[in-house]
Design a protein around this motif. Structure first.
Motif, PDB file in Angstrom:
ATOM      1  N   ARG A 220       0.839  -1.263  -0.053  1.00 34.12           N
ATOM      2  CA  ARG A 220       0.001   0.017  -0.122  1.00 34.12           C
ATOM      3  C   ARG A 220       0.800   1.303  -0.023  1.00 34.12           C
ATOM      4  NH1 ARG A 220      -5.503   1.810   1.594  1.00 34.12           N
ATOM      5  NH2 ARG A 220      -5.216   3.590   2.704  1.00 34.12           N
ATOM      6  N   HIS A 221       1.839   1.327   0.808  1.00 36.82           N
ATOM      7  CA  HIS A 221       2.882   2.540   0.921  1.00 36.82           C
ATOM      8  C   HIS A 221       3.338   2.581  -0.509  1.00 36.82           C
ATOM      9  CE1 HIS A 221       2.924   2.717   4.996  1.00 36.82           C
ATOM     10  NE2 HIS A 221       3.840   1.909   5.411  1.00 36.82           N
ATOM     11  N   TRP A 222       3.529   1.693  -1.271  1.00 38.69           N
ATOM     12  CA  TRP A 222       4.341   1.680  -2.662  1.00 38.69           C
ATOM     13  C   TRP A 222       3.390   2.208  -3.606  1.00 38.69           C
ATOM     14  CZ3 TRP A 222       3.901  -2.671  -6.298  1.00 38.69           C
ATOM     15  CH2 TRP A 222       4.815  -2.684  -7.715  1.00 38.69           C
ATOM     16  N   ALA A 223       2.062   1.709  -3.324  1.00 32.86           N
ATOM     17  CA  ALA A 223       1.100   2.156  -4.371  1.00 32.86           C
ATOM     18  C   ALA A 223       0.709   3.707  -4.077  1.00 32.86           C
ATOM     19  CB  ALA A 223      -0.217   1.193  -4.106  1.00 32.86           C
ATOM     20  N   VAL A 224       0.385   4.033  -2.995  1.00 29.59           N
ATOM     21  CA  VAL A 224       0.346   5.442  -2.747  1.00 29.59           C
ATOM     22  C   VAL A 224       1.184   6.142  -3.085  1.00 29.59           C
ATOM     23  CG1 VAL A 224      -0.354   7.100  -0.960  1.00 29.59           C
ATOM     24  CG2 VAL A 224      -1.344   4.698  -0.892  1.00 29.59           C
ATOM     25  N   ALA A 225       2.579   5.907  -2.927  1.00 30.81           N
ATOM     26  CA  ALA A 225       3.701   6.822  -3.485  1.00 30.81           C
ATOM     27  C   ALA A 225       3.536   7.078  -4.576  1.00 30.81           C
ATOM     28  CB  ALA A 225       5.008   6.304  -2.641  1.00 30.81           C
ATOM     29  N   SER A 226       3.480   5.799  -5.537  1.00 28.31           N
ATOM     30  CA  SER A 226       3.399   5.771  -6.657  1.00 28.31           C
ATOM     31  C   SER A 226       2.553   6.960  -7.484  1.00 28.31           C
ATOM     32  CB  SER A 226       3.200   4.628  -7.378  1.00 28.31           C
ATOM     33  OG  SER A 226       4.184   3.619  -6.960  1.00 28.31           O
ATOM     34  N   ASP A 227       1.643   6.950  -6.829  1.00 24.91           N
ATOM     35  CA  ASP A 227       0.197   7.898  -7.024  1.00 24.91           C
ATOM     36  C   ASP A 227       0.745   9.448  -6.839  1.00 24.91           C
ATOM     37  OD1 ASP A 227      -1.201   5.944  -8.416  1.00 24.91           O
ATOM     38  OD2 ASP A 227      -2.355   5.648  -6.918  1.00 24.91           O
ATOM     39  N   LEU A 228       0.893   9.733  -5.588  1.00 24.83           N
ATOM     40  CA  LEU A 228       1.028  10.882  -4.922  1.00 24.83           C
ATOM     41  C   LEU A 228       2.350  11.648  -4.701  1.00 24.83           C
ATOM     42  CD1 LEU A 228      -1.698  10.393  -2.218  1.00 24.83           C
ATOM     43  CD2 LEU A 228      -1.879  11.256  -4.395  1.00 24.83           C
ATOM     44  N   ALA A 229       3.549  10.806  -5.081  1.00 27.86           N
ATOM     45  CA  ALA A 229       4.773  11.456  -4.886  1.00 27.86           C
ATOM     46  C   ALA A 229       5.176  12.776  -5.422  1.00 27.86           C
ATOM     47  CB  ALA A 229       5.905  10.440  -5.370  1.00 27.86           C
ATOM     48  N   PRO A 230       4.524  13.042  -6.663  1.00 28.74           N
ATOM     49  CA  PRO A 230       4.687  14.456  -7.430  1.00 28.74           C
ATOM     50  C   PRO A 230       3.982  15.454  -6.412  1.00 28.74           C
ATOM     51  CG  PRO A 230       4.258  12.717  -9.063  1.00 28.74           C
ATOM     52  CD  PRO A 230       3.899  11.841  -7.691  1.00 28.74           C
ATOM     53  N   LEU A 231       3.318  15.212  -5.660  1.00 24.25           N
ATOM     54  CA  LEU A 231       2.545  16.166  -4.818  1.00 24.25           C
ATOM     55  C   LEU A 231       3.418  16.409  -3.614  1.00 24.25           C
ATOM     56  CD1 LEU A 231      -1.571  15.325  -5.144  1.00 24.25           C
ATOM     57  CD2 LEU A 231      -0.082  17.027  -6.440  1.00 24.25           C
ATOM     58  N   TYR A 232       3.982  15.298  -3.432  1.00 24.08           N
ATOM     59  CA  TYR A 232       4.982  15.643  -2.031  1.00 24.08           C
ATOM     60  C   TYR A 232       6.317  16.401  -2.480  1.00 24.08           C
ATOM     61  CZ  TYR A 232       7.791  13.785   1.854  1.00 24.08           C
ATOM     62  OH  TYR A 232       8.594  13.754   2.873  1.00 24.08           O
ATOM     63  N   SER A 233       6.652  16.074  -3.512  1.00 21.27           N
ATOM     64  CA  SER A 233       7.952  16.545  -4.131  1.00 21.27           C
ATOM     65  C   SER A 233       8.005  18.189  -4.125  1.00 21.27           C
ATOM     66  CB  SER A 233       8.336  15.863  -5.402  1.00 21.27           C
ATOM     67  OG  SER A 233       7.554  16.236  -6.420  1.00 21.27           O
ATOM     68  N   ASP A 234       6.888  18.656  -4.166  1.00 21.43           N
ATOM     69  CA  ASP A 234       6.687  20.299  -4.061  1.00 21.43           C
ATOM     70  C   ASP A 234       6.347  20.620  -2.843  1.00 21.43           C
ATOM     71  OD1 ASP A 234       6.088  22.851  -4.547  1.00 21.43           O
ATOM     72  OD2 ASP A 234       5.172  22.326  -6.464  1.00 21.43           O
ATOM     73  N   PRO A 235       7.288  21.291  -2.024  1.00 23.93           N
ATOM     74  CA  PRO A 235       6.752  21.797  -0.911  1.00 23.93           C
ATOM     75  C   PRO A 235       5.512  22.589  -0.625  1.00 23.93           C
ATOM     76  CG  PRO A 235       9.103  22.188  -1.132  1.00 23.93           C
ATOM     77  CD  PRO A 235       8.360  21.964  -2.694  1.00 23.93           C
ATOM     78  N   ALA A 236       5.178  23.616  -1.665  1.00 24.90           N
ATOM     79  CA  ALA A 236       3.799  23.954  -1.685  1.00 24.90           C
ATOM     80  C   ALA A 236       2.667  22.948  -1.711  1.00 24.90           C
ATOM     81  CB  ALA A 236       3.758  24.790  -3.031  1.00 24.90           C
ATOM     82  N   THR A 237       2.562  22.116  -2.625  1.00 23.85           N
ATOM     83  CA  THR A 237       1.938  21.183  -2.513  1.00 23.85           C
ATOM     84  C   THR A 237       1.788  20.125  -1.336  1.00 23.85           C
ATOM     85  OG1 THR A 237       3.019  19.744  -4.184  1.00 23.85           O
ATOM     86  CG2 THR A 237       1.255  21.317  -4.996  1.00 23.85           C
ATOM     87  N   ARG A 238       2.983  19.842  -0.990  1.00 26.57           N
ATOM     88  CA  ARG A 238       3.088  18.901   0.246  1.00 26.57           C
ATOM     89  C   ARG A 238       2.433  19.285   1.495  1.00 26.57           C
ATOM     90  NH1 ARG A 238       8.921  17.994   2.327  1.00 26.57           N
ATOM     91  NH2 ARG A 238       9.353  17.437   0.124  1.00 26.57           N
ATOM     92  N   ALA A 239       2.450  20.699   1.832  1.00 25.74           N
ATOM     93  CA  ALA A 239       2.029  21.323   2.877  1.00 25.74           C
ATOM     94  C   ALA A 239       0.326  21.130   3.012  1.00 25.74           C
ATOM     95  CB  ALA A 239       2.243  22.860   2.851  1.00 25.74           C
TER      96      ALA A 239
END
Length: 472
Positions: A311-330
């Protein structure tokens, strides 16, 4: 009987045979939404009523076309619906409007469904409590101080309150089953691949979540499966086309059901949940089936380890681009950040070991189905909990160490990818609904729905016990 109290199959028959009109059904639907949606907040992004009435009158003018001709429908807000906002429950996408239908929505549209709007979800579908910063919380129709579950909580609450007759949902970790149990309706998680995922690079490897139907009877589930379960040659893992016509037996003589209970104590249960599920399962004995208690067949912690890694792997695959940007991560909720951060640390070897555990479980489960026709587990470990909570922190004194550990009882099915239905099984002394999972071997989707329909005709929980909207 009010026309909106009818099951979808009967309502659609009334439309085709001229006993009512698409315009009359739409007018009644909009009136019902106006009357009850404020109490539950199940339907969001509601489309303009004049536009909807015009579409219904146009459907009448065309005449009967399609299996869902003239049926008002609200799509889960994780699914693209052309021309309608798709937020995924995230403020990052509060103004995003889908340009095209998803393949599943395109099938619904082609069969004549008229889309009234969306159903509410938790942010990105994470967690089984439909609350998000865009639309707020979806409340339980049986007690508006309680949750409707999730992630298909809006769909379940809309069904229970008769705002819709059918609903779509999706299920990674119980998102069709948990809200169905909490709202006294049926949620069906098809075997993996029966409803193809939308095109995407992850579909060869990520096989955890699937779309599926929700309804107030298994017969209606089968109707929606006949529309949803269409092969998509643009994606792998398509199941063979099948006829979804039910032929439910009157009795279940010779059918063997294995009851897994709380997995030998591994799954903490709120008081009364197991007893309510056992009471529901006793109905099967009354119509001829044999019910046996089954010892835990696999280590619960091994299932949990495999599940959380994948599940970690699947969710990270989908949402990692949003995490990589500090503005969207917040703007991501803590559960999403936690899933992504854990997923980003995984090695290929860790993922492979988790997948190997999953394979071992699938093989063992296949062997169990040589003995039992169906297996059963509770659909949830708690009764519908207060809507003001983020999630249950403890169950029966046991601390829940993650935001989703309280849903662990759904993991054996999700990990195996076998067909499973949540059956309504009654209410607590406080009037809160509960459900029981019944699941079958891979490929036995139709057999499972037939047995569920036999159970339904013996119980009629959604029909006998509709909610009375109140403020608690």
């Amino acid at each position: 009987m009010d026309i909106l109290d009818k099951d979808a199959v009967d309502l659609l028959a009334d439309l085709r045979e001229g006993r009512t009109t698409c315009a009359a059904v739409m007018a009644a639907t909009l009136e019902r939404i106006e009357a009850v949606n404020g109490a539950v907040n199940a339907i969001v992004a509601l489309r303009d009523s004049d536009t909807l009435m015009a579409e219904a009158r146009a459907a009448d003018a065309r005449g009967a076309q399609g299996a869902l001709w003239g049926l008002p429908f609200a799509v889960k807000d994780l699914e693209p619906l052309a021309g309608v906002v798709q937020t995924d429950g995230s403020p990052l996408f509060a103004d995003r409007v889908a340009e095209v239908d998803s393949p599943m929505v395109a099938h619904l549209r082609a069969e004549g469904a008229i889309f009234v709007g969306k159903t509410n979800v938790p942010e990105f579908g994470l967690g089984s409590h439909s609350i998000n910063p865009v639309y707020g919380v979806t409340r339980n129709p049986y007690d508006s101080n309680r949750t409707a579950g999730g992630s298909s909580g809006g769909a379940a609450a809309a069904l229970a309150t008769r705002m819709v007759a059918l609903a779509d949902g999706s299920d990674m970790m119980g998102s069709l089953r948990n809200p169905a149990a909490f709202c006294n309706v049926y949620g069906f998680r098809p075997g993996w691949g029966v409803v193809p995922r939308a095109p995407g690079g992850e579909t060869f490897l990520q096989q955890l979540s699937t779309n599926g139907p929700m309804a107030r009877s298994p017969r209606d589930l089968a109707l929606l499966m006949s529309v949803m379960a269409r092969p998509n040659l643009a994606v792998p893992h398509n199941a063979a086309v099948q006829d979804w016509t039910l032929n439910a037996p009157e009795k279940l003589d010779g059918v063997r059901i294995g009851w897994l209970g709380d997995w030998g104590g591994a799954y903490s249960m709120e008081e009364g949940v197991l007893a309510q599920c056992e009471q529901g399962l006793s109905v099967f004995e009354g119509i001829g089936a044999e019910l046996e208690t089954v010892a835990p067949p696999f280590a619960a912690e091994d299932l949990w380890h495999s599940w959380t890694v994948l599940r970690h792997w699947a969710v990270a695959s989908d949402l990692a681009p949003l995490y990589s940007d500090p503005a969207t991560r917040a703007q991501l909720k803590p559960a999403a950040v936690w899933e992504i951060e854990n997923g980003l640390t995984l090695t290929g070897q860790q993922i492979a070991k988790a997948a190997a555990l999953r394979s071992r479980w699938f093989t063992l489960l296949a062997g169990l189905f040589d003995t039992y026709d169906f297996l059963a587990l509770p659909s949830a470990q708690v009764w519908p909990f207060p809507a003001k909570w983020d999630w249950p922190q403890k169950i029966a004194g046991a601390q829940m160490d993650t935001y989703h550990r309280w849903m662990e009882v759904v993991v054996p099915v999700s990990l195996a990818g076998v067909p499973c239905i949540s059956l309504p099984c009654g209410f607590s002394d406080q009037g809160l609904p509960m459900g029981v999972q019944l699941f079958a071997r891979k490929g036995a989707d139709l057999s499972l729905l037939n047995v569920a329909q036999t159970y339904h005709e013996a119980t009629l929980w959604p029909q006998k016990s509709p909610p009375h909207i109140h403020d608690g």
